[in-house]
Every structure is written in C-alpha cells, then in structure tokens.
Design a protein around this motif. Structure first.
Motif, PDB file in Angstrom:
ATOM      1  N   THR A   1       0.885  -1.158   0.132  1.00 23.55           N
ATOM      2  CA  THR A   1      -0.025   0.239   0.008  1.00 23.55           C
ATOM      3  C   THR A   1       0.796   1.136  -0.003  1.00 23.55           C
TER       4      THR A   1
ATOM      5  N   THR B   1       0.194  -3.918  -8.608  1.00 24.13           N
ATOM      6  CA  THR B   1      -1.001  -2.864  -8.142  1.00 24.13           C
ATOM      7  C   THR B   1      -0.849  -1.690  -8.869  1.00 24.13           C
TER       8      THR B   1
ATOM      9  N   GLU C   1      -1.798   5.654  -8.440  1.00 21.86           N
ATOM     10  CA  GLU C   1      -0.982   5.400  -7.547  1.00 21.86           C
ATOM     11  C   GLU C   1       0.613   5.841  -7.705  1.00 21.86           C
TER      12      GLU C   1
END
Length: 361
Positions: free
Chosen positions: A261, A324, A331
């Motif tokens: 994350t 991801t 991101e």
C-alpha cells in the motif's frame, strides 16, 4: 442428473469415437457459470471402454463430468496426457486409482477439481514430466515422479511433497494466504531439488526470524522469483525475507517483486542489517528488486545483499509495482520514485564490486 436422452446421445458419441480407435478424446460439458448447480453432470462411461480401446487412448480431456472408475479398472496403459477440469463427484480414491494405473502418463493438469482431501499417488509415475494443479480444493499434494521437470500450483497454502523429483527444473507456486517462512520451509521439504522457483504469496505474513531452523537446503536452486504482497502490519519485517537466502546457497539470480500500500513509502520501521547473522552469497550474480518504495526494510535488504555477494554483477532497482501499479496507475508518483532511488544510488555504488552495474528506474 442428466436426462436419459442426453446420456444416451453422449454414450453413443463416445462409443463411436472409441470404436474408431481414437487416440485423442476431448469432452467438455461445462455450462455457463450461472448454470453450475449440483447434480448437473454426466458420468464418464468407463463401461464402454474395453481393454483394446483403453490402450488406444493417448490424450484425454474431460470437463464437468463425474470421473469414477469401476472396481475392476485396469488403467489407461498408453495415456500420455490427462487434462481434467471441474470434475464432479470424484473422490481422492477415484483419482488415485486412475492415476496409479496410467503408467506412461507424461502430462497431468487439474483445474477446479475439488476433492476436499489429499491428491496423492503412491505408485511411481516414472514418465510424468508436467504437473499442474490450479484452483483445486485439496489438503495436500504428494506424488512419486522422478522425471518431473515442471510443476505449477495455484491455491491455498498446503503441504506439497515431490521429494523424488530430482530433475525438477521449474516450479511456479502461488499461495493464497501463508506465513512466508512457513511456505519456504514447506517447499524446502517437498521440492528440495528444484532449479528455478517462482513463489507468489498473495495474503502474506512475515515472522521475525532470520533462519528456518532446518538442516536442509535447496541443493540445485539457481534462479528465484519472489512476489510478495506486503501488508501495513509487516512493513517492519521486510528484512526477514533473507531467511530464504540462507537455505539457497547456490542461487545465482534473485528477483524480489514487492507489492504494498501507499504506507510503504519510506516506512522507517524494522531491524538493521547488522542484526543478521553472518552469511555470504558467493554464487549470486544478478539481483533485481521491483516495487521499491524506499522503506527501511527494502534499503537494508539491498545493502545486506550487495555487502555479502562478492560475485555480484548486476543490481536492478525498479520502483514499479508489477501488480498494483497496473491496477491503479494513479498510485504511480514520479517524484517519490526519484526520491526513493536517490536514497540508494550512492550507497550501492560505494559497495558494488568494480565492474558491476547498477540499474535504477
């Protein structure tokens, strides 16, 4: 159950195919997903196959059937390839009886075959060189396959025992939920002779220990890819993945692909590499790390490897998260990427042997 008329037509089709001396038989009855209801499956008609027709089959592909051999089943003596998808009503004992009597089997694939039991074959399958088990609800895999060269598994974390596979060249393992050190210890016990390993752990936990407490090592492992989904709770444990390297003394190429994350950016948590017991990676020549976020554990991992790999030739550090970033391009933050790479550029250049390359991106 299937209607009797449909069963009659399917039986006739198989009877015709078998009477023609076919070597390849493919039977796909899988309906669309919204029709997958209990009871809608066809039982493969073993009673239509005599000894001669059984010996003719070299390739068998079955989808959404019940695969239950009779008690007197003599096997498929010349079957080379068996491809099974969505088996229904088939038990561990059924599969063991079938596979144990396929003495020339070379390739075996099982996808979404839910045994809720062990997938175990005691009899040696001396010709088996390819084994794939994907999305199957099973509790253990155990095969005696001395010629196995490729193994693919994707599913929940289970014990895997392929101890006789001394020629295993490639293994691709995807565990959905595992403690990293437990997964490595299990593979060390079950696949000790693998030469090239890809280990993907999606729902990962890390333990705070430097060693696996195992006398075993991967005796032939040269190339490793490790893909890790790092949770917020494990930012301080990243450095403990070096426990893997301590049981892979001959490794030459190592790739570690981090996914985590946004909280992993510059996470300043975890131990120092000075706490790691002495260990030298004398054969390691190529190191690649992706998903680099400047986290303390990642920086310490890079420094530890470079400081203890005298034969290192190429080090690649990439900020792209292979999984991801593709999902969420927003991101990707170029300014943070640059800051993270600046953290390690100088220290790595100072520690690399003369002539070694550093690639940053």
């Amino acid at each position: 159950m299937f209607e009797s008329k449909l069963v009659h037509h399917l039986d006739n089709w198989i009877r015709f195919a078998i009477s023609s001396g076919t070597k390849k038989l493919a039977f796909d009855l899988a309906p669309s997903s919204n029709l997958l209801r209990p009871g809608y499956h066809y039982t493969f008609p073993f009673h239509l196959l005599d000894k001669e027709s059984l010996s003719c089959l070299h390739f068998l592909q079955l989808s959404f059937v019940c695969f239950k051999p009779p008690s007197h089943f003599a096997g498929l003596p010349n079957l080379r390839k068996l491809d099974l998808y969505l088996l229904k009503g088939t038990t561990r004992q059924d599969l063991e009886n079938i596979l144990g009597n396929c003495c020339k089997l070379e390739c075996l694939s099982l996808v979404r075959c839910h045994l809720n039991d062990e997938l175990r074959v005691v009899q040696p399958l001396s010709h088996l060189h390819y084994l794939k088990v994907v999305y199957c609800e099973i509790t253990k895999i155990e095969f005696h396959a001395a010629s196995l060269s490729t193994f693919v598994y994707d599913g929940t974390y289970i014990p895997i025992a392929l101890r006789h596979a001394s020629k295993l060249e490639n293994a691709k393992i995807s565990f959905r939920g595992a403690v990293f050190q437990h997964a490595v210890a299990s593979l060390l016990s079950g696949l000790p002779d693998v030469q090239n390993l890809t280990l993907d752990v999606l729902i990962l936990r890390l333990e705070t220990r430097w060693a696996l407490n195992s006398p075993r090592v991967f005796s032939q492992l040269r190339h490793v890819q490790i893909m890790l989904m790092i949770s917020y709770e494990d930012h301080d444990k990243i450095l403990y993945i070096v426990s893997f390297l301590r049981v892979a003394p001959l490794i030459e190429r190592l790739e570690v692909h981090f996914n985590g994350t946004s909280t992993m950016w510059f996470a300043n948590e975890g131990p120092s590499r000075r706490e790691i017991p002495p260990c030298e990676y004398t054969h390691l020549k190529n190191l690649r790390v992706s998903g680099f976020r400047g986290a303390r554990g990642q920086v310490e991992f890079l420094m530890h490897i470079v400081e203890n790999a005298p034969a290192i030739q190429v080090v690649t550090v990439d900020t792209t998260q292979r999984l991801t970033d593709a999902w969420d391009p927003d991101e990707v933050k170029p300014e943070l990427n640059s800051d993270a790479l600046d953290m390690v550029r100088g220290p790595l250049l100072d520690r690399l042997p003369v002539g070694a390359k550093l690639l940053l991106s």
